[in-house]
Design a protein around this motif. Structure first.
Motif, PDB file in Angstrom:
ATOM      1  N   LEU A   1      37.408  28.158  13.442  1.00 40.99           N
ATOM      2  CA  LEU A   1      38.156  28.120  14.707  1.00 40.99           C
ATOM      3  C   LEU A   1      38.067  29.476  15.387  1.00 40.99           C
ATOM      4  O   LEU A   1      38.555  30.481  14.858  1.00 40.99           O
ATOM      5  CB  LEU A   1      39.620  27.746  14.432  1.00 40.99           C
ATOM      6  CG  LEU A   1      40.626  27.974  15.567  1.00 40.99           C
ATOM      7  CD1 LEU A   1      40.197  27.332  16.866  1.00 40.99           C
ATOM      8  CD2 LEU A   1      41.987  27.445  15.164  1.00 40.99           C
ATOM      9  N   LYS A   2      37.455  29.503  16.567  1.00 43.69           N
ATOM     10  CA  LYS A   2      37.288  30.770  17.294  1.00 43.69           C
ATOM     11  C   LYS A   2      38.284  30.871  18.439  1.00 43.69           C
ATOM     12  O   LYS A   2      38.405  29.951  19.241  1.00 43.69           O
ATOM     13  CB  LYS A   2      35.851  30.862  17.823  1.00 43.69           C
ATOM     14  CG  LYS A   2      35.100  32.035  17.196  1.00 43.69           C
ATOM     15  CD  LYS A   2      33.730  32.243  17.795  1.00 43.69           C
ATOM     16  CE  LYS A   2      33.503  33.685  18.194  1.00 43.69           C
ATOM     17  NZ  LYS A   2      33.396  34.654  17.106  1.00 43.69           N
ATOM     18  N   ILE A   3      39.020  31.980  18.478  1.00 47.11           N
ATOM     19  CA  ILE A   3      39.941  32.240  19.580  1.00 47.11           C
ATOM     20  C   ILE A   3      39.559  33.612  20.129  1.00 47.11           C
ATOM     21  O   ILE A   3      39.776  34.630  19.472  1.00 47.11           O
ATOM     22  CB  ILE A   3      41.409  32.253  19.112  1.00 47.11           C
ATOM     23  CG1 ILE A   3      41.735  30.968  18.343  1.00 47.11           C
ATOM     24  CG2 ILE A   3      42.354  32.444  20.301  1.00 47.11           C
ATOM     25  CD1 ILE A   3      43.009  31.040  17.551  1.00 47.11           C
ATOM     26  N   LYS A   4      38.957  33.603  21.321  1.00 54.06           N
ATOM     27  CA  LYS A   4      38.390  34.833  21.887  1.00 54.06           C
ATOM     28  C   LYS A   4      37.456  35.469  20.851  1.00 54.06           C
ATOM     29  O   LYS A   4      36.529  34.831  20.393  1.00 54.06           O
ATOM     30  CB  LYS A   4      39.493  35.766  22.387  1.00 54.06           C
ATOM     31  CG  LYS A   4      40.203  35.155  23.614  1.00 54.06           C
ATOM     32  CD  LYS A   4      41.094  36.117  24.317  1.00 54.06           C
ATOM     33  CE  LYS A   4      41.693  35.455  25.553  1.00 54.06           C
ATOM     34  NZ  LYS A   4      42.796  36.212  26.134  1.00 54.06           N
ATOM     35  N   ASN A   5      37.752  36.707  20.413  1.00 51.60           N
ATOM     36  CA  ASN A   5      36.844  37.371  19.463  1.00 51.60           C
ATOM     37  C   ASN A   5      37.280  37.157  18.005  1.00 51.60           C
ATOM     38  O   ASN A   5      36.781  37.813  17.101  1.00 51.60           O
ATOM     39  CB  ASN A   5      36.787  38.876  19.773  1.00 51.60           C
ATOM     40  CG  ASN A   5      38.172  39.506  19.739  1.00 51.60           C
ATOM     41  OD1 ASN A   5      39.176  38.807  19.895  1.00 51.60           O
ATOM     42  ND2 ASN A   5      38.239  40.805  19.534  1.00 51.60           N
ATOM     43  N   ILE A   6      38.219  36.230  17.794  1.00 51.46           N
ATOM     44  CA  ILE A   6      38.770  36.050  16.445  1.00 51.46           C
ATOM     45  C   ILE A   6      38.249  34.769  15.817  1.00 51.46           C
ATOM     46  O   ILE A   6      38.238  33.712  16.445  1.00 51.46           O
ATOM     47  CB  ILE A   6      40.309  36.035  16.526  1.00 51.46           C
ATOM     48  CG1 ILE A   6      40.785  37.428  16.917  1.00 51.46           C
ATOM     49  CG2 ILE A   6      40.922  35.603  15.204  1.00 51.46           C
ATOM     50  CD1 ILE A   6      42.179  37.454  17.398  1.00 51.46           C
ATOM     51  N   ASP A   7      37.826  34.902  14.558  1.00 49.99           N
ATOM     52  CA  ASP A   7      37.206  33.784  13.876  1.00 49.99           C
ATOM     53  C   ASP A   7      38.041  33.398  12.651  1.00 49.99           C
ATOM     54  O   ASP A   7      37.931  34.010  11.591  1.00 49.99           O
ATOM     55  CB  ASP A   7      35.783  34.220  13.458  1.00 49.99           C
ATOM     56  CG  ASP A   7      34.853  33.036  13.320  1.00 49.99           C
ATOM     57  OD1 ASP A   7      35.335  31.891  13.391  1.00 49.99           O
ATOM     58  OD2 ASP A   7      33.642  33.274  13.116  1.00 49.99           O
TER      59      ASP A   7
END
Ligand code: PEP
Ligand code: MN
Length: 261
Positions: A1-7
């Motif tokens: 699950l990617k949220i902006k630059n966070i994986d």
């Protein structure tokens, strides 16, 4: 699950930190001033508070959301807040990146269904009186409506033990991993209810395979309007991250990929 630059669910363990409640601009500033570069990736802050007593501080609501958004922009960080109703959801969507469903709302099926109709990432906390199967079913209320962007959060369950606020059920982490493809994080703050216990429990969570941690922090825990007893100071948070980095390495994970030390 990617949220902006966070994986989420990658090799990286994602640290979510911030105060239990947003109290003021100054409080957010003081609490988060060392966050950049520390390994913290997501800023949390309660704005619509789900409190056990109706006489407790209920949060700054939209005013708090504005402060949280402002702080998130300043830090260049993804933000998260809890909502308890569809009405609050409509407001919060204008300000934050991730919506938190609190332990007391895990069975709020109209809210879960509404979240399922969106694409917004949802952090679904375990109901403290709920078993793992009920928790997974709650996540399916969101999933079945078409929103796959779910992160689960173990935050402790009620048992006969009173030495801690709740009992942190770390067995749920490998079980959730086996039964769902969802990322799962651990919130040792609400489980322990005591700042002394947060670091050892966070290390245990990393060791058992958690994809992230959610930690309550306050620049002056004694003056916090909610959950001061379990809140770490920024200095204690730094110690937590340093110690968790060592555990992460031992289980072939990493807390801050940018960190070259
Ligand atoms: C919180 O994260 O501030 C909170 C209220 O947590 P929980 O829903 O797990 O009690
Ligand atoms: Mn709290």
């Amino acid at each position: 699950l990617k949220i902006k630059n966070i994986d989420f669910g990658s090799r990286e363990i994602i640290i979510i930190a911030g105060p239990c409640s947003v109290e003021s601009r100054e409080q957010l500033l003081e609490t988060t001033k060392d966050f950049v570069g520390s390994g913290v990736k997501i800023l949390r802050g309660g704005t619509f508070k789900s409190r056990t007593s109706p006489n407790s501080f209920m949060g700054l609501k939209e005013k708090g959301l504005k402060l949280l958004k402002e702080a998130g922009e300043k830090l260049n960080m993804v933000t998260i807040t809890e909502v308890m109703s569809q009405e609050q959801l409509e407001i919060a969507l204008n300000y934050v990146d991730i919506i938190q469903v609190g332990s007391r709302s895990m069975h709020n099926y109209p809210l879960l269904t509404a979240l399922g109709k969106l694409k917004v990432p949802v952090l679904l906390k375990r109901g403290f009186g709920s078993n793992i199967e009920e928790w997974i079913n709650a996540s399916r209320y969101i999933q079945n409506e078409g929103n796959p962007n779910i992160i689960l959060c173990e935050r402790g369950i009620r048992t006969f033990e009173h030495a801690t606020r709740f009992t942190l059920d770390l067995s749920s982490i490998p079980i959730i991993k086996n039964r769902t493809g969802l990322p799962i994080i651990v919130d040792p703050s609400h489980a322990a209810g005591d700042s002394e216990l947060i670091i050892p429990l966070a290390k245990a969570a990393v060791a058992v395979g958690a994809d992230g941690l959610m930690i309550e922090v306050h620049f002056d825990p004694d003056s916090a309007l909610s959950d001061g007893k379990q809140s770490l100071t920024p200095k204690q948070l730094k110690k937590l991250i340093d110690e968790c980095k060592k555990v992460a390495l031992a289980v072939d994970r990493v807390i801050d990929p940018q960190d070259k030390t």
